[in-house]
Design a protein around this motif. Structure first.
Motif, mmCIF file in Angstrom:
data_model
loop_
_atom_site.group_PDB
_atom_site.id
_atom_site.type_symbol
_atom_site.label_atom_id
_atom_site.label_comp_id
_atom_site.label_asym_id
_atom_site.label_seq_id
_atom_site.Cartn_x
_atom_site.Cartn_y
_atom_site.Cartn_z
ATOM 1 N N MET A 39 -12.601 -11.037 38.215
ATOM 2 C CA MET A 39 -14.161 -11.511 37.656
ATOM 3 C C MET A 39 -14.459 -12.576 36.975
ATOM 4 O O MET A 39 -13.944 -13.146 36.484
ATOM 5 C CB MET A 39 -14.558 -10.153 36.177
ATOM 6 C CG MET A 39 -15.922 -10.221 36.392
ATOM 7 S SD MET A 39 -16.248 -8.992 35.908
ATOM 8 C CE MET A 39 -16.358 -7.630 36.875
ATOM 9 N N GLY B 294 -15.438 -5.193 31.986
ATOM 10 C CA GLY B 294 -15.426 -5.630 33.230
ATOM 11 C C GLY B 294 -13.871 -5.196 33.918
ATOM 12 O O GLY B 294 -13.779 -4.762 34.845
ATOM 13 N N ALA C 252 -11.095 -5.185 36.922
ATOM 14 C CA ALA C 252 -11.104 -5.704 36.768
ATOM 15 C C ALA C 252 -9.481 -6.125 36.528
ATOM 16 O O ALA C 252 -8.921 -5.676 35.740
ATOM 17 C CB ALA C 252 -12.231 -6.394 36.115
ATOM 18 N N TYR D 38 -10.117 -11.903 34.047
ATOM 19 C CA TYR D 38 -11.764 -12.937 33.793
ATOM 20 C C TYR D 38 -10.899 -13.884 33.977
ATOM 21 O O TYR D 38 -10.803 -14.538 32.978
ATOM 22 C CB TYR D 38 -12.522 -11.954 33.434
ATOM 23 C CG TYR D 38 -12.553 -12.545 32.141
ATOM 24 C CD1 TYR D 38 -12.271 -13.077 30.751
ATOM 25 C CD2 TYR D 38 -11.356 -11.112 31.264
ATOM 26 C CE1 TYR D 38 -12.114 -13.021 29.710
ATOM 27 C CE2 TYR D 38 -11.216 -11.518 29.338
ATOM 28 C CZ TYR D 38 -11.773 -12.322 28.857
ATOM 29 O OH TYR D 38 -11.202 -12.443 27.796
#
Length: 238
Positions: free
Chosen positions: A79, A92, A97, A100
């Motif tokens: 992400m 997230g 995910a 990130y």
């Protein structure tokens, strides 16, 4: 590698396209959340990696990640977020995910993250989640089994389903040394292949999701050691 990049900033997409080509990777770019999800759903098995912006028109990145995870628990997702909010990044990760990267980012940093995640995930094999009496397990106790070739894990004979690549690797790292306490820093280095420079909430978010999946089939075997980290302990499993 075949990458789906869902990113509404065309300048970022054009920049990354050059780096992807330099690596010999194929990339498809979508600039809207719904269009990106539709591209994934057209052929879910086509993609080796997804990079997903958090702020997207049509459908935001968190919703896209959640919908993707309903179809595939194994496709790696990174992400991309311009937000510095800790809660956004944790949410997230909880949406599915695997990693990130915060904007603005160096293209080489994203390439390194993609390579590290792909090294882990390329071992995933799509096989029936049924125990085989002739199967050799890398870890086997009276209650728990793991096989790194088939990427299967069982608790009391029941399959722990839906593990993402990172969740499987995290569980394996803990389980291969039962009752040993791992700090968050150690887990970051062992499971993620690189240092997160103190970003320990990444571990906590993955532990939370891993525990939820374990609890669907049996008692909790991932224990928190307050002030230190986490350990695997199935000695109390009935």
């Amino acid at each position: 590698m075949n990458i789906l990049m869902i990113e509404d900033n065309e300048s970022v997409a054009e920049m990354m396209q050059m780096f992807f080509l330099n690596e010999g990777w194929e990339a498809t770019f979508k600039y809207d959340g719904q269009e990106g999800l539709d591209a994934f759903l057209e052929d879910a098995n086509k993609w080796d990696m997804i990079t997903l912006d958090l702020n997207l028109p049509g459908m935001d990145g968190m919703m896209v990640a959640r919908e993707i995870r309903k179809v595939s628990s194994t496709v790696p997702i990174i992400m991309l977020t311009a937000r510095d909010s800790e809660s956004d990044q944790v949410i997230g990760l909880e949406m599915g995910a695997d990693d990130y990267v915060t904007k603005p980012f160096s293209p080489l940093t994203l390439i390194a993250r993609i390579k590290a995640l792909h090294r882990r995930s390329e071992l995933v094999e799509k096989v029936p989640a049924t125990p085989d009496s002739d199967q050799t397990f890398d870890i086997e106790t009276g209650h728990f089994k793991m096989n790194t070739k088939t990427r299967e894990a069982y608790l009391n004979g029941k399959s722990i389903d839906g593990l993402t690549p990172k969740e499987f690797d995290l569980l394996f790292t803990l389980a291969k040394k039962p009752r040993q306490v791992f700090s968050r820093e150690q887990l970051l280095e062992l499971v993620w292949d690189y240092q997160y420079f103190g970003d320990e909430r990444t571990v906590d978010a993955h532990i939370k999701k891993l525990r939820q999946k374990i609890e669907k089939v049996g008692p909790q075997v991932i224990q928190t050691v307050w002030g230190v980290g986490y350990k695997f302990d199935d000695s109390g499993v009935a």
